[in-house]
Enzyme design. Structure first.
Site, PDB file in Angstrom:
ATOM      1  N   ALA A 194       0.809  -1.217   0.000  1.00 35.35           N
ATOM      2  CA  ALA A 194       0.000   0.000   0.000  1.00 35.35           C
ATOM      3  C   ALA A 194       0.842   1.267   0.000  1.00 35.35           C
ATOM      4  CB  ALA A 194      -0.912  -0.012   1.225  1.00 35.35           C
ATOM      5  N   LYS A 195       2.153   1.134   0.285  1.00 36.37           N
ATOM      6  CA  LYS A 195       3.077   2.273   0.270  1.00 36.37           C
ATOM      7  C   LYS A 195       2.519   3.464   1.051  1.00 36.37           C
ATOM      8  CE  LYS A 195       5.731   0.324  -3.191  1.00 36.37           C
ATOM      9  NZ  LYS A 195       5.078  -0.940  -3.518  1.00 36.37           N
ATOM     10  N   ARG A 196       1.952   3.203   2.230  1.00 36.08           N
ATOM     11  CA  ARG A 196       1.397   4.293   3.028  1.00 36.08           C
ATOM     12  C   ARG A 196       2.464   4.978   3.874  1.00 36.08           C
ATOM     13  NH1 ARG A 196      -2.370   2.747  -0.167  1.00 36.08           N
ATOM     14  NH2 ARG A 196      -4.529   2.640   0.544  1.00 36.08           N
TER      15      ARG A 196
END
Lengths: 275, 275
Positions: free
Chosen positions: A92-94
């Protein structure tokens, strides 16, 4: 899932393969479009056909968000179909300020809030410690921090250097003040084989999540040569090369065949280090 | 929304305020919990009470994702309730390899895919050019790139320095090769007043999205002193200080009063520069 459980799965399956469910409704076989949720149906059949060959599934959230509410429903239902003995990755590369990262952690780690309970999430390091910490507050959950990514754009900032190190090395060093090899992994792209040598000097024990084998052109042999450690220490992901191996009715079988090829190569690599 | 339209709204409303809809179901007034979608109800009443005082709404996606499918539904419906003459920001901090960023762009910029059609999205720069480019392919849409953030963790990597510049300055310089002041803004935290002076040297024309006024303690006066340019060039966001001004039945009115205070201060700042 604990580190010991991950290692146990690797030994049992003779595999450190993660299969990436980057499922694009425009790329799946046309005969699935008759189902209520074609993406879910595709994912289920891929999972059924491959779960004895891989130790992990990586769900790329972008491919689900792109379809709005329907996509998010596919995401939740796909997550809940994953076998419990596979390591689940929310790719999700949050990452945001502390109170906001805490909300992202709820989204992917707290099933009472979100109906999803991933083992891990990929996190972008740019905003530093307080953007990462909230994910680490969850027991037996993992942060997989972006270090050296597989794409062309990795060169723009990740190789910025001061007197001591490149940015991606700073990320690896600094983050070890916040977490340890039992709750922190790093993303290192397979397209950067030789870099694994240097990375192993500063992160000898951490697991590395390695995208970029397959469609992106990385070499599994190089990754293993420089990246394997005493606990294996690698989870190598392939997405498109496996899930889109065929776009006919035989797609699940074709995916299995591709996954099997990779698993056999991995079994040989593990044998070579007497794992 | 074009740059000219943003400037027109600022002149018309004498405001460069963005209100952040960081709506946490645990923090909204209890009497709203009787509604089918309490978060949507809260947002609608906040929007109705403030839309003549602000030029933008910033939706922090984490607060919606944290509630899973129900949360994503609140997100879509909140987006569709935003007045069309306000600049909409998906504060999502996305960014991934090219084919994945293209999917995130579909999620926030293509209503045919996702039922949402934001004017802009916040993007994390770590993965470089190809992680940013897909968002720029949409006409009249904006990338708001993280440069210098408002949180404590900003110090961990953003101030890494080589001989020429800090990392956040590299981000600002490099990204100008990919985009221009008509489709690119930067996030610069209000907690870093004096830094605006240096940032204006390398980005004199760009709009800056400035979080951190209000609950995070940044000073609007400092931000204006160093950050205003000939087109105003600032969109200053406040979230918690406005939307949670009261947790009673008067919450929307209380939010309006807080927003009005900020808008008056902004009108004075604009007057001082004869805007």
């Amino acid at each position: 899932m604990t580190r010991q459980e991950i290692i146990h799965q690797i030994k049992k399956k003779k595999s450190f393969l993660s299969i990436g469910l980057d499922t694009d409704i425009n790329k799946i076989p046309k005969h699935l479009l008759k189902y209520k949720d074609p993406v879910l149906e595709f994912n289920k059949l891929i999972i059924d056909a491959t779960s004895d060959l891989c130790i992990s599934y990586k769900i790329n959230t972008a491919f689900y968000e792109s379809r709005g509410l329907k996509g998010w429903e596919s995401l939740v239902n796909t997550f809940n179909y994953l076998p419990k003995d596979t390591f689940s990755i929310a790719d999700a590369k949050r990452g945001d300020i502390g109170n906001t990262s805490a909300m992202y952690a709820e989204a992917f780690f707290n099933p009472k809030s979100s109906e999803m309970d991933f083992d891990s999430i990929t996190v972008a390091p740019y905003m530093g410690k307080d953007s990462v910490k909230p994910f680490l507050d969850f027991k037996d959950k993992w942060v997989i921090l972006l270090a050296l990514t597989s794409n062309e754009g990795a060169k723009d900032f990740q190789f910025m250097a001061n007197d001591d190190a490149y940015l991606f090395e700073m990320v690896i060093k600094k983050s070890q003040e916040w977490a340890n090899p039992n709750n922190l992994m790093y993303v290192v792209g397979a397209t950067r084989g030789e870099a694994f040598l240097d990375i192993r000097k500063i992160a000898p024990d951490h697991f590395l999540l390695v995208p970029g084998v397959g469609a992106q052109g990385g070499s599994l042999a190089d990754v293993c040569k420089y990246g394997l450690n005493k606990d294996c220490g690698l989870i190598v992901n392939s997405s498109r090369a496996i899930i889109y191996a065929s776009n006919g009715e035989d797609f699940a079988n074709a995916a299995r065949e591709e996954a099997k090829k990779v698993q056999i190569e991995m079994a040989n690599e593990l044998k070579a280090i007497h794992f």
